[in-house]
Enzyme design. Structure first.
Site, short mmCIF file in Angstrom:
data_model
loop_
_atom_site.label_atom_id
_atom_site.label_comp_id
_atom_site.label_asym_id
_atom_site.label_seq_id
_atom_site.Cartn_x
_atom_site.Cartn_y
_atom_site.Cartn_z
CG HIS A 29 -35.86 -33.67 5.95
ND1 HIS A 29 -36.23 -34.05 7.23
CD2 HIS A 29 -35.03 -32.59 6.11
CE1 HIS A 29 -35.64 -33.26 8.12
NE2 HIS A 29 -34.91 -32.36 7.46
CG HIS A 51 -34.90 -26.99 7.46
ND1 HIS A 51 -35.88 -27.70 6.81
CD2 HIS A 51 -34.05 -27.93 7.96
CE1 HIS A 51 -35.64 -28.99 6.91
NE2 HIS A 51 -34.52 -29.16 7.61
CG ASP A 52 -31.47 -28.97 5.94
OD1 ASP A 52 -30.90 -28.39 6.88
OD2 ASP A 52 -31.99 -30.09 6.04
CD GLU A 55 -26.57 -27.45 7.44
OE1 GLU A 55 -26.58 -28.66 7.74
OE2 GLU A 55 -27.04 -26.57 8.17
CG ASP A 56 -27.85 -29.83 3.17
OD1 ASP A 56 -26.73 -29.73 3.72
OD2 ASP A 56 -28.83 -30.36 3.72
CG ASP A 108 -34.13 -30.54 10.88
OD1 ASP A 108 -34.30 -31.33 9.94
OD2 ASP A 108 -32.99 -30.23 11.30
#
Length: 168
Positions: A29, A51-52, A55-56, A108
Site C-alpha cells: 500500500h 504516511h502511515d 499512526e500504525d 492514499d
C-alpha cells in the site's frame, strides 16, 4: 539525510508483518501511494512511503527526524496522521491546510479506493468505505490542482478518472 531507498527500507521494516484489510502486506500500500507521488519529487515519495508509519507503528516524528528523514517529510507525515479526538472528516479538512499533505492523502485515498482492493471486502464494509473515501475526495480534490490530481489518479487508480471529470 535519508535517500528514497533508505526511507523505503525504513518503511518496509516498520510495517514488517502488517497486512492491509485485504490481507496484502502493508508495504505494498505505501509503495503504491509513493508511486503516485513520484512526479512531485523525492520528498513526496518519502512522505508517501512513511504516511502511515507514525499512526500504525512504534515510530514517532522525533524518531523519524533522528533517523535522518528530512524535516519537511516528517511534517507532511504528521499532517496526514490521525489526531486523537478528530473525526475522519475533520482530519481530511485539517490535511487540506497543507498542499503537499493533500497530495499524499489524495494518493492514499486513490489506492484505498481501487476496485480490486474493495472487491476483496464484505459488501457492507465495501459500501461504507466507498462512501467514506468519496466524501473525502469531495474535500481533498477542490484543495488541489486538477492536473496534480489527474497525475496521481492515472498512476494509482485510473478508475477514478471518470469521477474526476465529473467533479471538475
Amino acid at each position: 539525510m535519508k535517500s528514497v531507498r533508505e526511507v523505503e527500507t525504513l518503511a518496509h521494516d516498520a510495517h514488517a508483518g502488517q497486512v492491509d484489510k485485504t490481507g496484502v502486506p502493508y508495504i505494498e500500500h505505501v509503495r503504491a501511494v509513493a508511486a503516485g507521488l513520484a512526479p512531485f519529487g523525492e520528498e513526496l515519495v518519502m512522505a508517501g512511503l512513511l504516511h502511515d508509519v507514525i499512526e500504525d507503528t512504534d515510530w514517532t516524528a522525533g524518531r523519524l527526524r533522528a533517523a535522518g528523514v528530512p524535516p519537511r517529510v516528517v511534517r507532511i507525515v504528521e499532517a496526514v496522521t490521525n489526531e486523537a479526538g478528530l473525526t475522519y472528516a475533520e482530519k481530511i479538512r485539517r490535511i487540506t491546510g497543507d498542499a503537499q499533505a493533500t497530495l499524499v492523502k489524495i494518493a492514499d485515498n486513490a489506492h484505498n479506493s481501487r476496485p480490486e482492493r474493495a472487491a476483496r471486502l464484505p459488501q457492507e464494509q465495501r459500501d461504507r468505505l466507498a462512501a467514506k473515501y468519496r466524501a473525502a475526495r469531495d474535500v481533498l480534490w477542490p484543495a488541489a490542482n486538477r492536473d496534480d490530481i489527474e497525475g496521481i489518479v492515472r498512476i494509482v487508480n485510473p478508475s477514478l478518472l471518470t469521477e474526476l471529470d465529473e467533479h471538475h
